[in-house]
Each structure stands twice: as structure tokens, then as C-alpha cells.
Scaffold this motif. Sequence first.
Motif, PDB file in Angstrom:
ATOM      1  N   LEU A 115       0.929  -1.267   0.261  1.00  0.00           N
ATOM      2  CA  LEU A 115      -0.178   0.101   0.257  1.00  0.00           C
ATOM      3  C   LEU A 115       1.013   1.028   0.065  1.00  0.00           C
ATOM      4  CD1 LEU A 115      -2.687  -0.915   2.609  1.00  0.00           C
ATOM      5  CD2 LEU A 115      -2.725  -1.406   0.228  1.00  0.00           C
ATOM      6  N   ILE A 116       0.779   2.197  -1.165  1.00  0.00           N
ATOM      7  CA  ILE A 116       1.348   3.354  -0.583  1.00  0.00           C
ATOM      8  C   ILE A 116      -0.109   4.498  -0.753  1.00  0.00           C
ATOM      9  CG2 ILE A 116       2.105   5.466  -2.592  1.00  0.00           C
ATOM     10  CD1 ILE A 116       3.282   3.096  -4.077  1.00  0.00           C
ATOM     11  N   PHE A 117       0.185   5.307   0.715  1.00  0.00           N
ATOM     12  CA  PHE A 117      -1.378   5.917   0.839  1.00  0.00           C
ATOM     13  C   PHE A 117      -0.819   7.270   0.140  1.00  0.00           C
ATOM     14  CE2 PHE A 117      -0.437   3.197   5.114  1.00  0.00           C
ATOM     15  CZ  PHE A 117      -1.245   2.498   5.085  1.00  0.00           C
ATOM     16  N   HIS A 118      -1.805   8.103  -0.060  1.00  0.00           N
ATOM     17  CA  HIS A 118      -1.089   8.355  -1.388  1.00  0.00           C
ATOM     18  C   HIS A 118      -2.979  10.218  -0.596  1.00  0.00           C
ATOM     19  CE1 HIS A 118      -4.621   8.776  -4.628  1.00  0.00           C
ATOM     20  NE2 HIS A 118      -4.446   6.813  -4.250  1.00  0.00           N
ATOM     21  N   ASP A 119      -3.525  10.136   0.155  1.00  0.00           N
ATOM     22  CA  ASP A 119      -5.042  11.079  -0.082  1.00  0.00           C
ATOM     23  C   ASP A 119      -5.616  10.663   1.380  1.00  0.00           C
ATOM     24  OD1 ASP A 119      -5.906  13.347  -1.071  1.00  0.00           O
ATOM     25  OD2 ASP A 119      -6.872  12.532  -2.173  1.00  0.00           O
ATOM     26  N   SER A 120      -6.357  11.941   2.002  1.00  0.00           N
ATOM     27  CA  SER A 120      -6.724  11.503   2.651  1.00  0.00           C
ATOM     28  C   SER A 120      -8.032  12.616   3.171  1.00  0.00           C
ATOM     29  CB  SER A 120      -6.179  11.130   4.612  1.00  0.00           C
ATOM     30  OG  SER A 120      -4.843  12.601   4.690  1.00  0.00           O
ATOM     31  N   LEU A 121      -8.416  12.474   3.671  1.00  0.00           N
ATOM     32  CA  LEU A 121      -9.470  13.617   4.256  1.00  0.00           C
ATOM     33  C   LEU A 121      -9.915  13.691   5.492  1.00  0.00           C
ATOM     34  CD1 LEU A 121     -11.780  13.728   1.129  1.00  0.00           C
ATOM     35  CD2 LEU A 121     -10.424  15.405   2.297  1.00  0.00           C
ATOM     36  N   ARG A 122     -10.044  14.447   6.519  1.00  0.00           N
ATOM     37  CA  ARG A 122     -10.371  14.756   7.538  1.00  0.00           C
ATOM     38  C   ARG A 122     -11.955  16.074   8.355  1.00  0.00           C
ATOM     39  NH1 ARG A 122      -9.951  16.949  12.171  1.00  0.00           N
ATOM     40  NH2 ARG A 122      -9.914  15.932  14.349  1.00  0.00           N
ATOM     41  N   GLU A 123     -12.962  15.159   8.553  1.00  0.00           N
ATOM     42  CA  GLU A 123     -13.366  16.113   8.992  1.00  0.00           C
ATOM     43  C   GLU A 123     -14.573  16.332  10.623  1.00  0.00           C
ATOM     44  OE1 GLU A 123     -17.030  17.571   6.508  1.00  0.00           O
ATOM     45  OE2 GLU A 123     -16.244  17.174   5.159  1.00  0.00           O
ATOM     46  N   ALA A 124     -14.166  17.103  11.244  1.00  0.00           N
ATOM     47  CA  ALA A 124     -14.428  16.983  12.828  1.00  0.00           C
ATOM     48  C   ALA A 124     -16.059  16.907  12.492  1.00  0.00           C
ATOM     49  CB  ALA A 124     -14.153  18.306  13.381  1.00  0.00           C
ATOM     50  N   VAL A 125     -16.497  16.136  12.956  1.00  0.00           N
ATOM     51  CA  VAL A 125     -18.239  16.262  12.713  1.00  0.00           C
ATOM     52  C   VAL A 125     -19.012  16.367  13.940  1.00  0.00           C
ATOM     53  CG1 VAL A 125     -20.063  14.040  11.994  1.00  0.00           C
ATOM     54  CG2 VAL A 125     -18.173  14.318  10.235  1.00  0.00           C
ATOM     55  N   ARG A 126     -18.100  15.694  14.904  1.00  0.00           N
ATOM     56  CA  ARG A 126     -18.608  15.265  16.481  1.00  0.00           C
ATOM     57  C   ARG A 126     -20.057  14.551  16.559  1.00  0.00           C
ATOM     58  NH1 ARG A 126     -16.051  20.048  18.023  1.00  0.00           N
ATOM     59  NH2 ARG A 126     -13.638  18.790  17.787  1.00  0.00           N
ATOM     60  N   LEU A 127     -19.791  13.383  15.345  1.00  0.00           N
ATOM     61  CA  LEU A 127     -21.498  12.402  15.450  1.00  0.00           C
ATOM     62  C   LEU A 127     -21.735  12.222  17.186  1.00  0.00           C
ATOM     63  CD1 LEU A 127     -23.475  12.043  13.673  1.00  0.00           C
ATOM     64  CD2 LEU A 127     -21.555   9.519  13.715  1.00  0.00           C
ATOM     65  N   GLY A 128     -20.762  12.023  18.203  1.00  0.00           N
ATOM     66  CA  GLY A 128     -20.983  11.060  19.149  1.00  0.00           C
ATOM     67  C   GLY A 128     -21.499  12.530  20.344  1.00  0.00           C
TER      68      GLY A 128
END
Length: 496
Positions: free
Chosen positions: A33-46
Amino acid sequence: MATQIPAPTEIAAVDLGSNSFRLQLAKVVDGHLIFHDSLREAVRLGAGLGKDKRLDEDAQRRAIECLKRFGERLRGLPPHAVRAVATNTFRVAKNAPQLLKEAEAALGFPIEIIAGREEARMIFVGVSHCLPLCEHKRLVIDIGGGSTEFIVGEGVEPIQMESLYMGCVSYSLRFFPEGRLTEDNFEQARIAAATEIQAIRKNFSSSNWQEAVGSSGTARSLGEIIRLNGLSDGSITYEGLRFIRQQLIKARDIKKIELAGVSADRAAVLPGGLSIMLAAFEALNIDKMTTADTALREGVLYELLGRIHHHDTREATVSSFMRRYHVDAAQAKRVHRLALDLLAQVSDQLRMDVSKAENYLTWAAKLHEIGISIAHSGYHKHSAYVIENADMPGFSKMDQETLGFLVRAQRRSLAKLAVPMLSDDHCLLVLILRLAVLFHRSRLSDRQPKLGLKGHGQRFELSVEPGWLSENPLTDAELRNEVDYWREIGISLTLV
């Protein structure tokens, strides 16, 4: 034989946590695996989970909007190249089933709700693959938004796994109302966390491992805060944690925190995560903890990679269960072979991927008799109970529920079961499994008749090789009963 699907060159994992939603993509190159892209959002579902254990509309809206954006990035990837998993908040929210349908539509891919220990197992897989190989045992602690996972393992194999119902979001809301930071609030949170950890202390204390690693946002944030304030090289230390605690108490309010390394989106959940980490350090005698950049989503990707290259954890789990419960492997093979043959004849009736249906029937055939080791009477019910409630590495909670349903419905009356409408693929799989079991009740490898299965809507036709039923009156009688069982729930099964 399972349907062969071309191996994807790009795969993706979606982690629906209680605090953040994350998307990680990776290229598959020469089996790596070659990690090449990521996204993160603080949705705070809990944070939207009320006392009645229901998610409020705002939290659901944030989740759906985020998943629509993730769905755009995933557009064009084949279904078997994407795996989305949901964790603690989806596990406990009473209205999670309704949200799940909307979430899958927004993302464009199925979403699996995974159990706490399964989450722990995949976290360890993700962390271990991205750390140097070692011969000693590691403790990995992952403080999420709604749960905290503790794992002790060696190499890439977990040995002990636990998931406790405490997280940075839930503890921050519970013990630090309106963002108030007092010594008393911190002490209450620490004691509550210590009480939870006490139950697992025996297997996770420092005598059971040689290195401690923290994964997820809480651990990385704590390590960065400690580093930026000149207290370590980025490792988490007890002294560093105590320093952060004192600085937060001095601030008295979350909005007034002025501490290097505290980001705006992390401040709201920092007190709860800090309290849990302090309790873990004290209860498990941790002196120092390094941090890892990988966690659940990378573990999901490595699981996907394994499935692509035919190293499926689920297959290993099924084989282990067969050995543990002394399954008659020859009988399981007979049922399996006939089930896949019948499926091939009606695969055009399926809405789910044929490969997924093949998997369900394969696992059901191999595990449908595990309950016999408990008691022969009602063994199908015992088999289903084990499948639905045991820790089954590689399987989601929904997989276990579906598999348990198939196994419970393998024989006798269907009227007492919550049988879905025929438009639901599960009903078709039940019919196939029941026929495969029925025609192999003798448990002999005698020549089986040629069978033909056709289906349309709620009507099915089963043809049996001419003359065979007259020579096998017991099977003939059982088939007549089978016709009656399906008639009781409004489905036509005709013998032709």
C-alpha cells in the motif's frame, strides 16, 4: 467456486468515528500500500447523542453532508475497493439504522457497524504495519470519541483486546459541562475512567508488554502539546499529562485555553481525552508512550488488501470456529457445494453482488452445525446464537446478524422468524441454504439428483431429476413439508 473479480489498483477506507470522519486512499503497488490521499472532518457525531441514546438532527445533518463530500472523492471506485466502517456512536444510537440508510446513500457505498473488539483488532493491525518490526509485545491505546480500545499484541497479531465505553467526546460532555475546567471535574473524570480500566487491568498492566503506543487524534494531540511545551521529544509522559491538566485548570474555560499545540477543533474534546489518558497511565503503570500516525482506517485498508490477495481474516475465523466446534467438514463441504450450485441458477434474482452472496452461503454452510457441540436439539438456534454473539475477527456486526439469521432459518418452520420480504436477498439465501441442508440430511456422499431452481418475485420452482424422489421417499416427504413451510409465509415453492 467464488466469482473472480479484478483486483483494484486503488482502495479506500472510511472511518466513521464518534469525533471525526476520515477517508484514507491508497494505491496498491506490487502487493503493498502507498497512502496518497486523505480527508478528515470533525463531525462530532457523538456530541449529538442525547440521554435517550438518539442522535439529534444537527449531528445527522453534519454526518450526511460530510459523507456526500467523501462520496464525491470516491466516485468511480468499484464496490470491492472501498470499505466503510462505523464505530461506537453507531453501535449505541437507537436511531442508527435510519441514519445508516441515509449515510450509505450519501457515501455511495455500504457501511458496516463493527463491534468494539473488532475495532480494537483492526486498530492494532493498522498501527503495527506502520511501525518497525519487533519481537516484543506492544500495548496500543486508541482513545476515540465514544470508546477507548486497549490492545496487547506481538508483531501484527493482537493477543488481548478490549473496548471500553468511554471517549474524548462523551467524557468531555459528561464531566466538563459548558466547557468548565475545574480540578473537581478532572478528578471525577479520572476516577470514572480508572473504574472502567480497573476491570481490564490484569491483562494490560506493564508486566504484559514492553512498549506503549498511542494512536488516534487524542494521543497525537497530547504528544504534540507536550513537545511544543518543551517537556519531551513528542512522546507522551506522565509529567507532561499532569502539566497539561494544570494548564487547563488555570484556563478555567475551554474557550480560554492558551497552550501551544491546542487546535480549535481539538480543544472541545481535550479534557475528556486527557482524563482518560491520565487514568490509563496510572492504572497500567505506563511511564512513556510513543504515538502512531496510523489507526483504524489503515487497519481497514490492510484488511482490504488481504482480501484482494486471498488472505481473508474472515476465512481464518470460520476455519477456527470449525475446529473449535468440531464441525463435520465433509458434511459442510457437501452443503456448500450444492448451495453455490443453486445460487448460480438464480443469481439473476439478486440485488447484492453475487460474490457477497457466495460468501454468505459459504460461511453459513461451514458454520450451520456448530451448535451441535452444545446440544443436538435445536442446534440451529445454538449455532445462530454463537455466530451472533461471539467475537468473530473480520466480520462486522451486520455480517454476524445476517449469518446468524441464515443459520437460524436453515430448518423447520419459518413462521416464527422475522423473514424479510422476498425482495430482500436474505430470503433467497435462506431458501438455498435450506434446500442444500435438506438434500444432504443423510450425510452420505451418495450421488445427488440434478436439481433445477427458478425464481421470479415470490414464486419459486424446484425440479428434481425424474424418478429420484420415488426412490427416496424420506426426502420426498421433507420436500412436501418444505413447500408447506414457505406457503405459511406467503411464498410459493412448487415442485415440478
